[in-house]
Enzyme design. Structure first.
Site, mmCIF file in Angstrom:
data_model
loop_
_atom_site.group_PDB
_atom_site.id
_atom_site.type_symbol
_atom_site.label_atom_id
_atom_site.label_comp_id
_atom_site.label_asym_id
_atom_site.label_seq_id
_atom_site.Cartn_x
_atom_site.Cartn_y
_atom_site.Cartn_z
ATOM 1 N N SER A 152 0.864 -1.169 0.000
ATOM 2 C CA SER A 152 0.000 0.000 0.000
ATOM 3 C C SER A 152 0.901 1.219 0.000
ATOM 4 O O SER A 152 1.724 1.376 0.907
ATOM 5 C CB SER A 152 -0.886 -0.025 1.251
ATOM 6 O OG SER A 152 -1.612 1.176 1.364
ATOM 7 N N LYS A 205 -1.092 -1.011 -4.394
ATOM 8 C CA LYS A 205 -2.282 -0.231 -4.023
ATOM 9 C C LYS A 205 -1.841 1.206 -3.830
ATOM 10 O O LYS A 205 -0.845 1.463 -3.152
ATOM 11 C CB LYS A 205 -2.864 -0.802 -2.734
ATOM 12 C CG LYS A 205 -3.810 0.099 -1.951
ATOM 13 C CD LYS A 205 -4.512 -0.723 -0.874
ATOM 14 C CE LYS A 205 -4.614 0.022 0.433
ATOM 15 N NZ LYS A 205 -5.246 -0.823 1.477
ATOM 16 N N LYS A 230 -3.096 5.101 -2.665
ATOM 17 C CA LYS A 230 -4.130 5.843 -1.958
ATOM 18 C C LYS A 230 -4.619 6.960 -2.870
ATOM 19 O O LYS A 230 -3.812 7.598 -3.578
ATOM 20 C CB LYS A 230 -3.557 6.439 -0.674
ATOM 21 C CG LYS A 230 -3.174 5.386 0.352
ATOM 22 C CD LYS A 230 -4.405 4.728 0.961
ATOM 23 C CE LYS A 230 -4.026 3.811 2.107
ATOM 24 N NZ LYS A 230 -5.209 3.220 2.758
ATOM 25 N N ASP A 238 -7.244 2.869 -3.065
ATOM 26 C CA ASP A 238 -7.951 2.904 -1.776
ATOM 27 C C ASP A 238 -8.293 4.350 -1.450
ATOM 28 O O ASP A 238 -7.402 5.189 -1.317
ATOM 29 C CB ASP A 238 -7.062 2.295 -0.681
ATOM 30 C CG ASP A 238 -7.774 2.167 0.665
ATOM 31 O OD1 ASP A 238 -8.947 2.591 0.779
ATOM 32 O OD2 ASP A 238 -7.150 1.638 1.618
ATOM 33 N N GLU A 288 -11.092 0.382 -3.166
ATOM 34 C CA GLU A 288 -11.363 0.082 -1.771
ATOM 35 C C GLU A 288 -12.054 1.264 -1.094
ATOM 36 O O GLU A 288 -11.600 2.398 -1.198
ATOM 37 C CB GLU A 288 -10.022 -0.231 -1.091
ATOM 38 C CG GLU A 288 -10.103 -0.819 0.303
ATOM 39 C CD GLU A 288 -8.708 -1.129 0.863
ATOM 40 O OE1 GLU A 288 -7.744 -1.313 0.072
ATOM 41 O OE2 GLU A 288 -8.575 -1.178 2.089
ATOM 42 N N ASP A 344 -13.546 -2.092 3.316
ATOM 43 C CA ASP A 344 -12.577 -2.151 4.415
ATOM 44 C C ASP A 344 -13.301 -1.631 5.662
ATOM 45 O O ASP A 344 -13.884 -2.410 6.438
ATOM 46 C CB ASP A 344 -11.340 -1.301 4.032
ATOM 47 C CG ASP A 344 -10.334 -1.098 5.150
ATOM 48 O OD1 ASP A 344 -10.601 -1.494 6.296
ATOM 49 O OD2 ASP A 344 -9.238 -0.528 4.903
ATOM 50 N N LYS A 356 -9.256 -7.094 8.330
ATOM 51 C CA LYS A 356 -8.229 -6.626 9.259
ATOM 52 C C LYS A 356 -8.566 -7.198 10.625
ATOM 53 O O LYS A 356 -9.699 -7.040 11.100
ATOM 54 C CB LYS A 356 -8.194 -5.093 9.318
ATOM 55 C CG LYS A 356 -7.639 -4.457 8.054
ATOM 56 C CD LYS A 356 -7.560 -2.950 8.165
ATOM 57 C CE LYS A 356 -7.025 -2.351 6.867
ATOM 58 N NZ LYS A 356 -7.169 -0.874 6.850
ATOM 59 N N GLY A 389 -3.671 -4.042 6.192
ATOM 60 C CA GLY A 389 -2.623 -3.686 7.145
ATOM 61 C C GLY A 389 -2.959 -2.391 7.855
ATOM 62 O O GLY A 389 -3.776 -1.603 7.368
HETATM 63 O O1 OSB Z 1 -7.115 1.717 4.590
HETATM 64 O O2 OSB Z 1 -5.903 0.010 4.350
HETATM 65 C C1 OSB Z 1 -6.095 1.119 4.861
HETATM 66 C C2 OSB Z 1 -3.011 2.152 6.857
HETATM 67 C C3 OSB Z 1 -3.607 2.777 7.938
HETATM 68 C C4 OSB Z 1 -4.969 2.882 7.985
HETATM 69 C C5 OSB Z 1 -5.752 2.359 6.947
HETATM 70 C C6 OSB Z 1 -5.164 1.719 5.869
HETATM 71 C C7 OSB Z 1 -3.770 1.650 5.822
HETATM 72 C C8 OSB Z 1 -3.037 1.058 4.700
HETATM 73 C C9 OSB Z 1 -1.641 0.607 4.999
HETATM 74 O O3 OSB Z 1 -3.444 1.035 3.567
HETATM 75 C C10 OSB Z 1 -1.455 -0.848 4.981
HETATM 76 C C11 OSB Z 1 -0.096 -1.187 5.532
HETATM 77 O O4 OSB Z 1 0.864 -1.079 4.779
HETATM 78 O O5 OSB Z 1 -0.007 -1.568 6.718
HETATM 79 MG MG MG Z 2 -8.291 0.561 3.282
#
Ligand code: OSB
Ligand code: MG
Length: 368
Positions: free
Chosen positions: A135, A161, A163, A188, A213, A238, A262, A290
């Site tokens: 991510s 992924k 953001k 995402d 996402e 999510d 998660k 994550g």
């Molecule tokens: O939306 O998946 C998410 C990190 C913090 C809060 C929300 C998210 C995320 C990530 C990071 O996308 C995932 C990671 O590398 O741990």
């Molecule tokens: Mg997410």
């Protein structure tokens, strides 16, 4: 198992690189760890809450409160037959799933040690190697994002992924696709849009993403179903999914075609397994999300990702992407083909590094 002692610790560690989403930028993590001692064995769990109540309402502070004043007193000094009994005991508390998960997951480690099996095996996992993606947060420039993607692809990661948020979305995906037309790519949004953005969201379809996402509200299911009828990109939920019941409702109304699981958000391994089983029965692929975890939470994610329904690459990646030095030995590493080997030794499979943990501890409290 009889729980003799519980220790709460809050640690603080800077991220190797800041992580930015539509709700803000994180540079340093504050993480609550839970250590449980039962029957002469030790298990660790991690509260995956963010520092601020932006991803969800939980924070290290709310988790500390709920653990100290409710969850720990409810389990301490008592005999439990299985971690799932503890999960059931926690039900009167509405929400606070990340606090619950940290304590329950620590008990799973103790149970695995008692049975002489790996945590992965204890929860029913079968995969010995799990596929990994990354991510990548919002960067200061599109050029920097392209450089990061190139680095992760050459490291072997199987999907990227990115953001997105209004102003950092179609313009960014356009450039990413021009440079990397064939990579497995997804976006995402962390709830950055509403149905009023429908025509804008429809434009994501031209980038043939694996999924988008959580484009809409963090607590929404119905608007996502409306959106999914209008776009061809599969929606992955999510933030909206906190239980197998939420997953069932979302699938039934057509709000998503994929679910990100998660451990913290769904309240621990017992609940995560239920979400997994339900999705598997309904042919909905799941993958492990994550939360910028330390090695403890990361190790739990590796174990959960070994369940057979985790068919898509998750956001579980190498420790070194987050930490100059992680708090477990060995650290989580990723193979050149973008996989993590699931540890087969009894218990968590990674040893908490007590000296390192002590060095980064901000506060601790023990309960007997
Ligand atoms: O939306 O998946 C998410 C990190 C913090 C809060 C929300 C998210 C995320 C990530 C990071 O996308 C995932 C990671 O590398 O741990
Ligand atoms: Mg997410």
């Amino acid at each position: 198992m009889k729980i003799n002692r519980v220790e709460l610790r809050e640690i603080q560690m800077p991220l190797v690189h800041f992580f930015e989403t539509s709700f803000g930028r994180t540079t340093t993590r504050r993480i609550v760890l839970v250590r449980v001692d039962a029957d002469g064995l030790t298990g660790w769990g991690e509260v995956t809450a963010g520092e601020d109540p932006f991803y969800s309402y939980e924070t290290p502070e709310t988790a500390w409160h709920v653990l100290r004043d409710y969850l720990i007193p409810w389990v301490l000094g008592k005999e439990w037959t299985a971690p799932s009994d503890v999960a059931a005991r926690f039900r009167p508390i509405r929400g606070h799933n990340m606090a619950k998960a940290a304590l329950e997951n620590a008990l799973w480690v103790i149970e695995a040690k008692q049975k002489g099996v790996s945590l992965a095996r204890a929860v029913g996992g079968t995969l010995e190697e799990i596929p990994c993606g990354v991510s990548i947060g919002i960067q200061n420039s599109i050029e920097e994002l392209l450089e990061r993607i190139a680095g992760e692809i050459s490291a072997g990661y199987q999907r990227i992924k990115v953001k997105v948020k209004p102003g950092w979305d179609l313009n960014v995906l356009e450039r990413v696709r021009a440079e990397f037309p064939r990579i497995a790519l997804m976006a995402d949004a962390n709830s950055a849009y509403t149905l009023a953005d429908l025509s804008h969201l429809k434009e994501f379809d031209r980038f043939y993403l694996m999924m988008i996402e959580q484009p809409l509200g963090w607590d929404d299911i119905l608007d996502h179903a409306k959106l999914q009828r209008e776009i061809s990109t599969p929606i992955c939920l999510d933030e909206s999914i906190h239980s197998a019941d939420d997953a069932r409702k979302a699938i039934d109304v057509g709000a998503c075609k994929i679910i990100n699981v998660k451990l913290g958000r769904v309240g621990g391994l017992t609940s995560a397994r239920r979400v997994h089983d339900l999705c598997r029965a309904k042919n909905i692929p799941v993958w492990c999300g994550g939360m910028l975890e330390s090695g403890i939470g990361r190790a739990h994610n590796v174990a959960m990702s070994s369940l057979p329904g985790f068919t898509l690459p998750g956001d579980v990646s190498a420790s070194r992407r987050y930490w100059a030095e992680d708090i477990i030995s060995p650290e989580v590493t990723v193979t050149a083909r973008g996989t993590i080997h699931v540890p087969q030794v009894p218990g968590l499979g990674y040893e908490p590094n007590l000296d390192r943990i002590e060095k980064v501890t901000l506060r601790k409290e023990q309960f007997r």
